[in-house]
Design an enzyme around this catalytic site. Structure first.
Site, short mmCIF file in Angstrom:
data_model
loop_
_atom_site.label_atom_id
_atom_site.label_comp_id
_atom_site.label_asym_id
_atom_site.label_seq_id
_atom_site.Cartn_x
_atom_site.Cartn_y
_atom_site.Cartn_z
N ASP A 111 -6.00 0.50 3.02
CA ASP A 111 -4.57 0.86 3.09
C ASP A 111 -4.38 2.17 3.85
OD1 ASP A 111 -5.40 -0.41 0.68
OD2 ASP A 111 -3.41 -0.15 -0.19
N GLY A 127 0.81 -1.23 0.00
CA GLY A 127 0.00 0.00 0.00
C GLY A 127 0.83 1.27 0.00
O1 PMV Z 1 -4.07 -2.89 -2.07
P1 PMV Z 1 -4.20 -4.38 -2.13
O2 PMV Z 1 -3.89 -4.97 -3.42
O3 PMV Z 1 -3.50 -5.02 -0.98
O4 PMV Z 1 -5.77 -4.68 -1.91
C1 PMV Z 1 -6.44 -4.26 -0.77
C2 PMV Z 1 -7.64 -5.05 -0.53
C3 PMV Z 1 -8.77 -5.00 -1.55
O5 PMV Z 1 -9.94 -5.34 -0.81
C4 PMV Z 1 -8.56 -6.05 -2.65
C5 PMV Z 1 -8.94 -3.65 -2.20
C6 PMV Z 1 -9.51 -2.59 -1.29
O6 PMV Z 1 -9.44 -1.41 -1.67
O7 PMV Z 1 -10.04 -2.89 -0.22
#
Ligand code: PMV
Length: 326
Positions: free
Chosen positions: A160, A115
């Site tokens: 994130d 993130g």
């Molecule tokens: O940023 P990533 O790829 O770790 O995804 C976070 C989690 C998701 O649920 C897939 C996306 C989100 O915005 O919540």
């Protein structure tokens, strides 16, 4: 309100890993996220003219500049987008005299899926606030950063951003509607696949599938939500056997959703085979990292992940959220 301009301010924020509930969280369900102990830093220095000067050497950006009046317009390189967007959002709420130089530095690779984009927006907002002496409660940093990230990505739950702002291990719901700090962080091993996941593409793919098969995707999200609630209870009781089972069920539902991959499946199987009580992908899927729960047999689990081709990342979890550095 302006109360004098600091000479130079650095803010840092952690990366994140989703423990349970990814994807479903984008559709209003809860998830559990933990802050990882590798941090991103943004240093803000005032300059005379109302211009952003930005350098982000970790992502190949040097000597980028943009007049304040043109922020967010024209060609914005990917490496500049989140910090430039954060400055634009910040200026809509707090005026700055003159301009600012922002420099980013990261302890972790932007390839890990920790993130880094959201963490850079969070740090930029906090460092800009620090420059003009604002106390900035976490909720304000969250709201400005979340708006920035949503303006750019047009999608995403903000999980994130929440991990970067609040740190620790958190129960989180979309837009910060639920934010609950958990008292313990599970003993997790982190394995990196070596493949960069493309979150936005995966989110679009999942959304397209939900259009085609709304009922089966909804059933998956309902299942994930129930697992997250069970996971919260297990973490509070430090019941790692129960949490491991929940992680395995969550992985099965993510496989049904279509976001796992052969590489992730291999690392997960290796970790379970070496004694992890549970293992699953973390984040969008198809790449990035997997997590294995290893209250005991940590070394065996790490060895098995490495032997299966994964890269074990040694990190502290549940660390502090955004802060100003001395
Ligand atoms: O940023 P990533 O790829 O770790 O995804 C976070 C989690 C998701 O649920 C897939 C996306 C989100 O915005 O919540």
């Amino acid at each position: 309100m302006l109360s004098g301009i600091a000479h130079k301010v650095t803010a840092s924020a952690p990366g994140k890993l989703v423990i349970l509930g990814e994807h479903a969280v984008v559709y209003g369900r809860p998830c559990i996220v933990t802050a990882v102990g590798q941090r991103l830093f943004v240093t803000a220095t005032p300059i005379d003219k109302p211009v952003l000067e930005l350098s982000a050497p970790d992502v190949g950006l040097e000597a980028y500049s943009k007049p304040f009046a043109k922020l967010g317009t024209g060609e914005v390189p990917k490496a500049a987008a989140f910090v430039e967007g954060a400055l634009k959002t910040f200026l809509q709420h707090h005026p700055l005299r003159g301009g600012v130089r922002l420099e980013t530095r990261s302890e972790f690779s932007s390839q890990y899926g920790f993130g880094s984009s959201s963490a850079s927006a969070v740090c930029a907002i906090r460092a800009l606030g620090g420059l003009i002496g604002l106390a900035m409660p976490p909720r304000e940093v969250f709201d400005l950063s979340f708006r920035t990230v949503r303006d750019i990505q047009k999608t995403g739950s903000g999980v994130d951003v929440a991990a970067a702002v609040y740190g620790g291990t958190l129960v989180y719901e979309m837009e910060g509607r639920r934010l609950e700090a958990l008292p313990v962080t599970p003993p997790l091993v982190v394995g990196y696949t070596g493949i960069k996941a493309d979150t936005v593409t995966l989110l679009k793919e999942v959304a397209a599938r939900a259009e085609r098969e709304p009922e089966s995707v909804e059933a998956i999200y309902i299942g994930i939500e129930a697992l997250v609630e069970q996971g919260i209870a297990a973490i509070k009781k430090k019941d790692w056997k129960a949490l491991g089972e929940v992680m395995n069920h969550n992985q099965a539902l993510l496989e049904t959703l279509g976001v796992s991959s052969a590489v992730l499946d291999a690392l997960i199987a290796a970790a379970r085979g070496a004694g992890a009580t549970g293992a699953k992908l973390s984040g969008a899927g198809r790449g990035d990292c997997m997590l294995a729960l290893a209250a005991t047999k940590k070394h065996a689990v790490e060895g098995a992940i490495a032997k299966a081709g994964g890269h074990v990342i040694e990190v502290a979890l549940g660390v502090d959220g955004v802060r100003l550095e001395a």
